[in-house]
Enzyme design. Sequence first.
Site, short mmCIF file in Angstrom:
data_model
loop_
_atom_site.label_atom_id
_atom_site.label_comp_id
_atom_site.label_asym_id
_atom_site.label_seq_id
_atom_site.Cartn_x
_atom_site.Cartn_y
_atom_site.Cartn_z
N LYS A 53 5.05 7.29 12.87
CA LYS A 53 4.22 7.90 11.82
C LYS A 53 3.09 8.70 12.46
CE LYS A 53 5.47 4.32 8.53
NZ LYS A 53 5.13 3.10 7.80
N GLN A 97 0.93 -1.61 7.30
CA GLN A 97 2.32 -1.83 7.67
C GLN A 97 2.73 -3.26 7.31
OE1 GLN A 97 4.11 0.72 8.74
NE2 GLN A 97 5.99 -0.39 9.10
N ASP A 120 2.03 5.02 0.36
CA ASP A 120 3.29 4.27 0.46
C ASP A 120 3.93 4.08 -0.91
OD1 ASP A 120 4.29 3.45 2.94
OD2 ASP A 120 2.78 1.86 3.17
#
Length: 291
Positions: A53, A97, A120
């Site tokens: 990312k 995450q 997200d």
Amino acid sequence: MYQIIDGKSVSNQIKQEIAEEVADIQKKGGKIPHLVAILVGTDGASETYVSHKEKACERVGFMSTIVRMKETVTENDLLEKIAEFNNDDDIDGLIVQVPLPDHISENKVVEAIDPEKDVDGFHPVNIGRMVIGLPSYISATPAGIIELLERYNIETSGKSCVVIGRSNIVGKPVSILLSRKSSRGNATVTVCHSRTPNIAELSSKADIVIVAMGKARFLTADMVKEGAVVFDVGITRIKSDKTKSGWKLVGDVAFDEVAPKCSFITPVPGGVGPMTIVSLLKNTLKASRKK
Ligand code: GUN
């Protein structure tokens, strides 16, 4: 003959489009999008994902910050950090995450993120908005699958679709998107999971099969019909004596035997995976533009 859905190539094309947009923002003196990723602990797969990312952000000209926290961090300290970033106007997108250590509630963490920065698309507000068809951040993997369907002009309307896996981040949202009354929706969707006794019976009748269960080579040739479209979301590292590293990445689909029966199929690696990161970039750009 089947056609490979080349997520790597499509994702490179989209990254190029985003990079051009960022260059344009910069030229006009606008704000460069900034993504923050919080990584708790040292899980190998999470480290890899987060570093991908970061590299992708760099490639398109975004700012990115990785915040590392110890495996032993308390839930409160993590929530405080999230609150800090929520209140920081310089930050457009914020992700934590997952998976997280057992002593931290993923639900609490997801709910703590400002829905406007939830690139997200995991926050219940964004999930809820998606379900009723309002503008929202859509989680990265499902959005990547929809984008591939669009770019390859694969019809979903009126088609039967089997989704194998019911996770909050892939199976559930993709099943909702495919059945929505909209472009690349209007499919009749069946969601299969660990308690579904007859997965093969259902998948072998489907026009589109999406496998997201994390079981290496689960979907075999007898489980798909001739001409099916297959999306493989799985990614498992297995030992191999054919690679230099001694490891090989495989998907949830037994590719060699399934591919010849398909009209379209995604490979692993290079299929859905690269699209996931691109969707995150697109959401971050959108978050930054909203300001
Ligand atoms: N873990 C696996 N996939 C994802 C993702 O898309 N976002 C976050 N935050 N964690 C993940």
